[in-house]
Design an enzyme around this catalytic site. Sequence first.
Site, PDB file in Angstrom:
ATOM      1  N   GLY A  10      39.802  45.275  47.190  1.00  0.00           N
ATOM      2  CA  GLY A  10      39.099  44.195  46.864  1.00  0.00           C
ATOM      3  C   GLY A  10      38.954  42.865  47.648  1.00  0.00           C
ATOM      4  O   GLY A  10      38.956  41.827  47.671  1.00  0.00           O
ATOM      5  N   VAL A  60      38.748  52.435  43.529  1.00  0.00           N
ATOM      6  CA  VAL A  60      40.379  52.434  43.459  1.00  0.00           C
ATOM      7  C   VAL A  60      40.364  53.394  42.266  1.00  0.00           C
ATOM      8  O   VAL A  60      41.560  53.953  42.108  1.00  0.00           O
ATOM      9  CB  VAL A  60      41.011  51.359  43.159  1.00  0.00           C
ATOM     10  CG1 VAL A  60      40.933  50.381  44.563  1.00  0.00           C
ATOM     11  CG2 VAL A  60      40.381  50.400  42.092  1.00  0.00           C
ATOM     12  N   TYR A 152      42.511  43.308  28.866  1.00  0.00           N
ATOM     13  CA  TYR A 152      42.598  42.700  30.144  1.00  0.00           C
ATOM     14  C   TYR A 152      44.277  42.417  30.228  1.00  0.00           C
ATOM     15  O   TYR A 152      45.044  42.771  31.192  1.00  0.00           O
ATOM     16  CB  TYR A 152      41.697  41.789  30.201  1.00  0.00           C
ATOM     17  CG  TYR A 152      42.018  41.032  31.775  1.00  0.00           C
ATOM     18  CD1 TYR A 152      41.869  41.781  32.938  1.00  0.00           C
ATOM     19  CD2 TYR A 152      42.568  39.863  31.908  1.00  0.00           C
ATOM     20  CE1 TYR A 152      41.987  41.091  34.100  1.00  0.00           C
ATOM     21  CE2 TYR A 152      42.642  39.429  32.797  1.00  0.00           C
ATOM     22  CZ  TYR A 152      42.512  39.980  34.170  1.00  0.00           C
ATOM     23  OH  TYR A 152      42.698  39.321  35.381  1.00  0.00           O
TER      24      TYR A 152
HETATM   25  P1  NDP Z   1      36.420  38.934  42.164  1.00  0.00           P
HETATM   26  O1  NDP Z   1      35.337  39.711  41.155  1.00  0.00           O
HETATM   27  O2  NDP Z   1      35.767  37.938  43.156  1.00  0.00           O
HETATM   28  O3  NDP Z   1      36.991  40.245  43.371  1.00  0.00           O
HETATM   29  C1  NDP Z   1      37.174  41.263  42.899  1.00  0.00           C
HETATM   30  C2  NDP Z   1      37.470  42.393  43.857  1.00  0.00           C
HETATM   31  O4  NDP Z   1      38.036  43.723  43.250  1.00  0.00           O
HETATM   32  C3  NDP Z   1      36.218  42.681  44.622  1.00  0.00           C
HETATM   33  O5  NDP Z   1      36.413  42.655  46.130  1.00  0.00           O
HETATM   34  C4  NDP Z   1      35.731  44.303  43.988  1.00  0.00           C
HETATM   35  O6  NDP Z   1      35.252  44.732  45.017  1.00  0.00           O
HETATM   36  C5  NDP Z   1      37.200  44.724  43.934  1.00  0.00           C
HETATM   37  N1  NDP Z   1      37.095  45.803  42.959  1.00  0.00           N
HETATM   38  C6  NDP Z   1      36.671  45.810  41.581  1.00  0.00           C
HETATM   39  N2  NDP Z   1      36.705  46.842  41.141  1.00  0.00           N
HETATM   40  C7  NDP Z   1      36.728  47.691  41.948  1.00  0.00           C
HETATM   41  C8  NDP Z   1      36.858  49.072  41.990  1.00  0.00           C
HETATM   42  N3  NDP Z   1      36.742  49.912  41.097  1.00  0.00           N
HETATM   43  N4  NDP Z   1      37.141  49.760  43.248  1.00  0.00           N
HETATM   44  C9  NDP Z   1      37.601  49.161  44.243  1.00  0.00           C
HETATM   45  N5  NDP Z   1      37.458  47.660  44.334  1.00  0.00           N
HETATM   46  C10 NDP Z   1      37.230  47.170  43.246  1.00  0.00           C
HETATM   47  O7  NDP Z   1      37.644  38.587  41.473  1.00  0.00           O
HETATM   48  P2  NDP Z   1      39.230  37.865  42.161  1.00  0.00           P
HETATM   49  O8  NDP Z   1      39.127  37.859  43.422  1.00  0.00           O
HETATM   50  O9  NDP Z   1      39.583  36.570  41.279  1.00  0.00           O
HETATM   51  O10 NDP Z   1      40.171  38.962  41.487  1.00  0.00           O
HETATM   52  C11 NDP Z   1      41.060  39.542  42.466  1.00  0.00           C
HETATM   53  C12 NDP Z   1      42.430  39.899  41.540  1.00  0.00           C
HETATM   54  O11 NDP Z   1      42.761  38.773  41.068  1.00  0.00           O
HETATM   55  C13 NDP Z   1      41.929  40.862  40.331  1.00  0.00           C
HETATM   56  O12 NDP Z   1      42.869  41.739  40.185  1.00  0.00           O
HETATM   57  C14 NDP Z   1      42.156  39.999  39.216  1.00  0.00           C
HETATM   58  O13 NDP Z   1      42.277  40.350  38.003  1.00  0.00           O
HETATM   59  C15 NDP Z   1      42.973  39.000  39.748  1.00  0.00           C
HETATM   60  N6  NDP Z   1      43.020  37.719  38.975  1.00  0.00           N
HETATM   61  C16 NDP Z   1      41.896  36.719  39.058  1.00  0.00           C
HETATM   62  C17 NDP Z   1      41.984  35.490  38.580  1.00  0.00           C
HETATM   63  C18 NDP Z   1      40.672  34.602  38.451  1.00  0.00           C
HETATM   64  O14 NDP Z   1      40.800  33.821  37.508  1.00  0.00           O
HETATM   65  N7  NDP Z   1      39.669  34.870  39.240  1.00  0.00           N
HETATM   66  C19 NDP Z   1      43.156  35.214  37.971  1.00  0.00           C
HETATM   67  C20 NDP Z   1      44.403  35.944  37.795  1.00  0.00           C
HETATM   68  C21 NDP Z   1      44.288  37.062  38.559  1.00  0.00           C
HETATM   69  P3  NDP Z   1      33.764  45.490  44.993  1.00  0.00           P
HETATM   70  O15 NDP Z   1      32.944  45.132  43.807  1.00  0.00           O
HETATM   71  O16 NDP Z   1      33.110  45.590  46.408  1.00  0.00           O
HETATM   72  O17 NDP Z   1      34.357  46.992  44.785  1.00  0.00           O
HETATM   73  C1  8X3 Z   2      42.168  35.869  35.153  1.00  0.00           C
HETATM   74  C2  8X3 Z   2      42.953  34.592  34.319  1.00  0.00           C
HETATM   75  O1  8X3 Z   2      43.137  33.548  32.212  1.00  0.00           O
HETATM   76  O2  8X3 Z   2      41.125  34.786  32.718  1.00  0.00           O
HETATM   77  O3  8X3 Z   2      43.379  36.775  35.139  1.00  0.00           O
HETATM   78  O4  8X3 Z   2      43.206  36.274  32.180  1.00  0.00           O
HETATM   79  S1  8X3 Z   2      42.577  34.737  32.773  1.00  0.00           S
END
Ligand code: NDP
Ligand code: 8X3
Length: 251
Positions: A10, A60, A152
């Site tokens: 990611g 992934v 989720y």
């Molecule tokens: P983004 O949407 O900005 O980034 C998500 C990343 O995951 C992208 O780089 C995307 O790359 C990659 N990704 C998604 N699906 C796939 C796939 N099938 N195969 C390979 N890569 C994949 O979100 P965040 O940076 O916020 O999220 C990163 C992590 O943090 C996640 O696990 C999310 O659940 C977690 N998180 C986020 C929070 C938030 O509020 N933003 C809070 C808590 C946790 P691409 O599309 O190029 O494949």
């Molecule tokens: C991302 C934060 O609160 O949308 O994991 O679940 S929340």
Amino acid sequence: MNQKTAFITGATSGIGKATAQLFAKNNIRLILCGRRSERLIQLKEELSKITDVTTLQFDVSKKDEVFNAIESLPKEFQKIDILINNAGNAHGLSTIQDGNLDDWDAMLDINVKGLLYVSKAILPQMVNRNNGFVVNIGSIAGKEVYPNGNVYCASKYAVNALNKGMRIDLNKHNIRVSAIHPGAVETEFSEVRFKGDTDKAKNVYKGFKALQAEDIADIIYFVVTRPYHVNIEDLVVYPTAQASATILNKE
Ligand code: NDP
Ligand code: 8X3
């Protein structure tokens, strides 16, 4: 200094991208992963100026793609010291009775099975070397179930359980395993959750100062740079304005 190599899933956006940028500044070699190849190319171009970088384009959730991509790594990138299991997203936000089956598949396949496939492809080399570091990006959704979060949340509860399971099973191999569970981080996360509805996505972060991807990157870097005898198990990180999944001090 012994230069480390990190494998970041990611890396094309949000937390993964900010982590790649911070690691690069700190002389960590990078294997950057994601599905969007243009973004991988762009990031490689940017970060190659300061560290060694290679990219892997794969989904992934596709078992064969994961193993083939990791097997294809150039020799100089095959020894992986740090694995950041970050790829993931929420797809949809609805009651369980109105849930969309494709969204459920996506969240379980990507957030849970994807994390497992990548780990399965990389852990054996860490076990053989009796050394390594895994950081799993969970969520407060893995600590607390909130209305409409059902699947989720289940996927992130699974990440929480896998984080603990990894630490237990890898303990005798000196492999450190840590989880970071952020609250609201302003990334593309909500755009994905709301399927490109940018107004709805922006509204999530309105009226308070959300965490930024760089805040989480700082914490990841802190975790992986502790002395060898220190393993941070679990960190829950909120924006100051947030007290739980549903309690937000918005203006
Ligand atoms: P983004 O949407 O900005 O980034 C998500 C990343 O995951 C992208 O780089 C995307 O790359 C990659 N990704 C998604 N699906 C796939 C796939 N099938 N195969 C390979 N890569 C994949 O979100 P965040 O940076 O916020 O999220 C990163 C992590 O943090 C996640 O696990 C999310 O659940 C977690 N998180 C986020 C929070 C938030 O509020 N933003 C809070 C808590 C946790 P691409 O599309 O190029 O494949
Ligand atoms: C991302 C934060 O609160 O949308 O994991 O679940 S929340």
